[in-house]
Motif scaffolding. Structure first.
Motif, short mmCIF file in Angstrom:
data_model
loop_
_atom_site.label_atom_id
_atom_site.label_comp_id
_atom_site.label_asym_id
_atom_site.label_seq_id
_atom_site.Cartn_x
_atom_site.Cartn_y
_atom_site.Cartn_z
N THR A 24 0.80 -1.22 0.00
CA THR A 24 0.00 0.00 0.00
C THR A 24 0.84 1.28 0.00
O THR A 24 0.42 2.30 -0.54
N THR A 65 -4.84 -5.13 -7.83
CA THR A 65 -6.10 -5.74 -7.39
C THR A 65 -6.19 -7.23 -7.75
O THR A 65 -6.56 -8.05 -6.90
N LYS A 110 -9.16 2.19 -7.15
CA LYS A 110 -8.72 2.15 -5.76
C LYS A 110 -9.76 1.45 -4.89
O LYS A 110 -9.42 0.67 -3.99
N TYR A 158 -3.30 0.61 -8.82
CA TYR A 158 -4.35 -0.17 -8.17
C TYR A 158 -4.98 -1.15 -9.15
O TYR A 158 -5.37 -2.27 -8.77
N PHE A 169 -9.45 -2.24 -5.31
CA PHE A 169 -8.30 -2.75 -4.57
C PHE A 169 -8.66 -2.96 -3.10
O PHE A 169 -8.34 -3.99 -2.51
#
Length: 347
Positions: free
Chosen positions: A175, A330, A201, A326, A204
């Protein structure tokens, strides 16, 4: 400047933590004079005026205007592409022998930028200079801030042509560098408020919640991160690698190499002969997906084929050098979550 011997050891550790590149495996490459590479989406919101960015080495780069002539490590270029930032040149694994995009190129259009070196540690200085670079962007895999894939033997010459920016992917969770790449892309003119990027995002975060739930529901499922070379199988520890550290923080139960073995590899991995590949019990095996390593379908060792996880079909890809957007991170979470959700206890 840190000791070159230490740098080499770190490189071996880093590479072998996700692959056997530093110990003699041949990198999948087409030569460092190949003219093809990738970057596709147009910059969403080109900025004008002065540009300043403080990178993860603590180095602040200041330019009179937002750089347009960007050169980046392939994986970094792929992340910037996902945010709408185009680069002029790339260095690092970009195309495979058949001219197709390397796994580290992501969605880059590999016909639209200049490849300055199509393997790790290659960067053609003459081609680099010809691009009139304004900034070079890459990652760093150690606490000394060594620029990833910039050849040490020509680093000083390269540094004189343009300032550099480094995003650290060493000893932190995924992150953090994801956020840093977000900030870098935004500084370069990306429209980070677009619906598409905001949605990436959220996806994710949803995938992270899914992986946490899967790990909590099946704490008995043991996961091993491995990488295959011709004579050696590498078992990665969770220390230092941004993906494994993050997955572990979400509750994933990982196989950890012995402390003695990790000490011999600067803390990254344990190297096993194929005869001893069954040293650790694992229900799921995460295998390095980079083109420089042997892929599961091509492993012929009988000891590999006898592993319970292999026999059960519980082997999935791992990206030891994640593309830091992201959108690309993911699936790494979702794929592991799905594997754990469906896994049988076989070890």
């Amino acid at each position: 400047m840190h000791n070159p011997r230490a740098t080499h050891l770190t490189r071996r550790g880093i590479l072998a933590a996700g692959g056997a590149l530093g110990l003699g495996a041949v990198l999948a490459a087409c030569g460092d004079d190949t003219e093809s590479a990738g970057s596709g989406k147009e910059t969403a919101a080109a900025k004008s005026g002065p540009w300043t960015f403080k990178d993860d080495r603590g180095t602040t780069v200041k330019l009179d205007q937002v750089p347009a002539n960007i050169v980046a490590f392939t994986g970094v270029a792929a992340a910037l592409y996902d945010y709408g930032i185009a680069v002029k040149g790339v260095f690092g694994p970009t195309t495979t022998a058949d001219g197709k995009p390397d796994v580290q190129a992501g969605d880059l259009d590999v016909s639209k930028v200049t490849v300055l070196g199509n393997e790790w540690g290659k960067l053609n200085i003459e081609k680099y200079a010809a691009l009139s670079p304004e900034v070079l962007i890459t990652t760093t895999f150690d606490d000394a801030g060594t620029l990833w894939s910039v050849p040490l033997e020509s680093a000083d010459k390269i540094a004189k042509l343009a300032p550099s920016v480094a995003v650290s992917v060493y000893d932190r969770q995924m992150t953090e560098p994801l956020q840093r790449m977000w900030e870098l892309a935004e500084s370069l003119g990306a429209d980070m408020k677009s619906a598409e990027i905001a949605d990436s995002k959220k996806k994710f975060e949803a995938a992270a919640a899914r992986l946490r739930a899967a790990a909590k529901a099946k704490p008995e499922i043991k996961v091993m991160a491995g990488s295959a070379a011709e004579t050696i199988f590498y078992v990665s520890g969770t220390n230092f690698s941004i993906d494994l550290e993050y997955f572990k923080s979400l509750g994933v139960n990982f196989v950890e190499p012995s402390e003695k073995a990790k000490a011999e590899s600067a803390g990254w991995y344990e190297a096993l002969s194929w005869e001893n590949v069954d040293k650790y019990d694992a229900d799921i095996i995460l295998m390095d997906d980079r083109s420089s390593t042997i892929q599961p379908a091509d492993i012929t060792e009988a000891t590999w084929k006898k592993l319970p996880a292999v026999k059960a079909g519980q082997v999935i890809p791992r990206s030891p050098e994640p593309i830091l957007s992201y959108d690309k991170c993911t699936p790494l979470l979702d794929n592991l979550a799905e594997a754990i959700e469906n896994a049988k206890k076989v070890a």
